[in-house]
Every structure is written in C-alpha cells, then in structure tokens.
Motif scaffolding. Structure first.
Motif, PDB file in Angstrom:
ATOM      1  N   SER A  12     -11.168   1.981  -3.889  1.00  0.00           N
ATOM      2  CA  SER A  12      -9.713   2.054  -3.978  1.00  0.00           C
ATOM      3  C   SER A  12      -9.124   2.080  -2.580  1.00  0.00           C
ATOM      4  O   SER A  12      -9.653   2.745  -1.692  1.00  0.00           O
ATOM      5  CB  SER A  12      -9.281   3.291  -4.751  1.00  0.00           C
ATOM      6  OG  SER A  12      -9.746   3.249  -6.084  1.00  0.00           O
ATOM      7  N   THR A  13      -8.010   1.378  -2.382  1.00  0.00           N
ATOM      8  CA  THR A  13      -7.460   1.219  -1.040  1.00  0.00           C
ATOM      9  C   THR A  13      -5.995   1.597  -0.952  1.00  0.00           C
ATOM     10  O   THR A  13      -5.258   1.545  -1.940  1.00  0.00           O
ATOM     11  CB  THR A  13      -7.613  -0.229  -0.546  1.00  0.00           C
ATOM     12  OG1 THR A  13      -6.932  -1.111  -1.445  1.00  0.00           O
ATOM     13  CG2 THR A  13      -9.082  -0.619  -0.477  1.00  0.00           C
ATOM     14  N   ASN A  14      -5.589   1.969   0.246  1.00  0.00           N
ATOM     15  CA  ASN A  14      -4.195   2.219   0.587  1.00  0.00           C
ATOM     16  C   ASN A  14      -3.922   1.582   1.941  1.00  0.00           C
ATOM     17  O   ASN A  14      -4.784   1.596   2.824  1.00  0.00           O
ATOM     18  CB  ASN A  14      -3.895   3.710   0.668  1.00  0.00           C
ATOM     19  CG  ASN A  14      -3.858   4.379  -0.684  1.00  0.00           C
ATOM     20  OD1 ASN A  14      -3.049   4.030  -1.530  1.00  0.00           O
ATOM     21  ND2 ASN A  14      -4.724   5.355  -0.892  1.00  0.00           N
ATOM     22  N   TYR A  15      -2.715   1.039   2.113  1.00  0.00           N
ATOM     23  CA  TYR A  15      -2.324   0.400   3.359  1.00  0.00           C
ATOM     24  C   TYR A  15      -0.946   0.866   3.789  1.00  0.00           C
ATOM     25  O   TYR A  15      -0.075   1.123   2.955  1.00  0.00           O
ATOM     26  CB  TYR A  15      -2.266  -1.124   3.215  1.00  0.00           C
ATOM     27  CG  TYR A  15      -3.566  -1.790   2.871  1.00  0.00           C
ATOM     28  CD1 TYR A  15      -4.417  -2.246   3.871  1.00  0.00           C
ATOM     29  CD2 TYR A  15      -3.936  -1.977   1.541  1.00  0.00           C
ATOM     30  CE1 TYR A  15      -5.607  -2.873   3.551  1.00  0.00           C
ATOM     31  CE2 TYR A  15      -5.130  -2.600   1.221  1.00  0.00           C
ATOM     32  CZ  TYR A  15      -5.963  -3.048   2.227  1.00  0.00           C
ATOM     33  OH  TYR A  15      -7.148  -3.677   1.917  1.00  0.00           O
ATOM     34  N   VAL A  16      -0.751   0.933   5.089  1.00  0.00           N
ATOM     35  CA  VAL A  16       0.590   1.133   5.598  1.00  0.00           C
ATOM     36  C   VAL A  16       1.386  -0.147   5.327  1.00  0.00           C
ATOM     37  O   VAL A  16       0.827  -1.255   5.334  1.00  0.00           O
ATOM     38  CB  VAL A  16       0.561   1.475   7.106  1.00  0.00           C
ATOM     39  CG1 VAL A  16       0.064   0.301   7.931  1.00  0.00           C
ATOM     40  CG2 VAL A  16       1.914   1.958   7.586  1.00  0.00           C
ATOM     41  N   ASP A  17       2.672  -0.010   5.042  1.00  0.00           N
ATOM     42  CA  ASP A  17       3.480  -1.152   4.628  1.00  0.00           C
ATOM     43  C   ASP A  17       3.436  -2.314   5.617  1.00  0.00           C
ATOM     44  O   ASP A  17       3.450  -3.484   5.218  1.00  0.00           O
ATOM     45  CB  ASP A  17       4.930  -0.725   4.418  1.00  0.00           C
ATOM     46  CG  ASP A  17       5.124   0.072   3.150  1.00  0.00           C
ATOM     47  OD1 ASP A  17       6.184   0.721   3.028  1.00  0.00           O
ATOM     48  OD2 ASP A  17       4.240   0.056   2.281  1.00  0.00           O
ATOM     49  N   SER A  18       3.381  -2.018   6.895  1.00  0.00           N
ATOM     50  CA  SER A  18       3.465  -3.051   7.910  1.00  0.00           C
ATOM     51  C   SER A  18       2.270  -4.005   7.931  1.00  0.00           C
ATOM     52  O   SER A  18       2.353  -5.077   8.531  1.00  0.00           O
ATOM     53  CB  SER A  18       3.641  -2.421   9.295  1.00  0.00           C
ATOM     54  OG  SER A  18       2.554  -1.578   9.618  1.00  0.00           O
ATOM     55  N   VAL A  19       1.163  -3.635   7.288  1.00  0.00           N
ATOM     56  CA  VAL A  19      -0.016  -4.499   7.303  1.00  0.00           C
ATOM     57  C   VAL A  19      -0.359  -5.049   5.928  1.00  0.00           C
ATOM     58  O   VAL A  19      -1.292  -5.859   5.810  1.00  0.00           O
ATOM     59  CB  VAL A  19      -1.250  -3.795   7.896  1.00  0.00           C
ATOM     60  CG1 VAL A  19      -0.922  -3.177   9.242  1.00  0.00           C
ATOM     61  CG2 VAL A  19      -1.804  -2.748   6.934  1.00  0.00           C
ATOM     62  N   LYS A  20       0.371  -4.662   4.909  1.00  0.00           N
ATOM     63  CA  LYS A  20       0.085  -5.137   3.561  1.00  0.00           C
ATOM     64  C   LYS A  20       0.189  -6.659   3.492  1.00  0.00           C
ATOM     65  O   LYS A  20       1.138  -7.247   3.988  1.00  0.00           O
ATOM     66  CB  LYS A  20       1.039  -4.505   2.554  1.00  0.00           C
ATOM     67  CG  LYS A  20       0.761  -3.041   2.281  1.00  0.00           C
ATOM     68  CD  LYS A  20       1.728  -2.471   1.254  1.00  0.00           C
ATOM     69  CE  LYS A  20       1.415  -1.012   0.964  1.00  0.00           C
ATOM     70  NZ  LYS A  20       2.391  -0.422   0.015  1.00  0.00           N
ATOM     71  N   GLY A  21      -0.803  -7.263   2.882  1.00  0.00           N
ATOM     72  CA  GLY A  21      -0.846  -8.711   2.778  1.00  0.00           C
ATOM     73  C   GLY A  21      -1.482  -9.399   3.956  1.00  0.00           C
ATOM     74  O   GLY A  21      -1.772 -10.601   3.886  1.00  0.00           O
TER      75      GLY A  21
END
Length: 121
Positions: free
Chosen positions: A56-65
C-alpha cells in the motif's frame, strides 16, 4: 548492525527520469513500512512516498502521477521511480524504514545517508 544505503542520485535534465534505490543490510529480522523523504534547499524534510510491507502506498500531492514507490522484499530493497522531473524536485532524498533488526529485537526506525538529485532547467 542495520544500514540503509541510497543510490541512484545525480544530475537529471528537465523532464527526465531517474530511479533511486535503497538497500537494507545487516542483521534484519523484518522490514515493515518504508518510505522516501526529501529535503529541498532551505526547507524541512518532507515525506515523498511511503509503502507498507504489503505494498500500500501514499504520495505527497506534488509527485502523484510522476513518482512510483515500490519494494522487493526478497532483496530488502526499495525503489523510487521518478519521471517528468522538474527543477522543484531538486533535493536530498533519504530512505527511511521501520525494521526489526540489529542488536535489539523490537522495531526501530532507520535512515539512510541521503542521495542528491539535481534537476536542471
């Protein structure tokens, strides 16, 4: 003792790609969650992405995608695939992991030494 060692940093051109690796070594009984953090020039260290043992993963918004975190549990290694890199991504990237290992048989938090990623404009 437990060590985390990052590799893969360097100079990258705008829009380019780069893959960071974090290898855990030493006396390891289990590696729980792992994550990538970065420290931008003049800023506090921030979470980039985190991954659980199960994926399961989480990302800071600025690097999503643009960034993808992954891990290979058989190799005790975590990766950060970075694409569409921007100058704003320039930072020291650090590996973090919660590990049961070393001389004590309980979970502890470990950090790598960091690897510099510089994105040119």
């Amino acid at each position: 003792q437990v060590r985390l060692v990052e590799s893969g940093g360097g100079l990258v051109q705008f829009g380019g790609s780069r893959r960071l690796s974090c290898a855990a070594s030493g006396t390891i009984y289990s590696i729980n969650s792992m994550g990538w953090y970065r420290q931008l020039p003049g800023k506090q260290r921030e979470l980039v992405a985190r991954i659980s043992y199960g994926g399961s993963t989480n990302y800071v918004d600025s690097v999503k995608g643009r960034f993808t975190i992954s891990r290979d549990n058989a190799k005790n290694t975590m990766y950060l695939q970075m694409s569409s890199l921007k100058p704003e991504d320039t930072a020291v990237y650090y590996c973090n992991a919660k590990i049961v290992g070393g001389s004590h048989l309980y979970e502890s938090e470990y950090w790598g030494q960091g690897t510099q990623v510089t994105v040119s404009s």
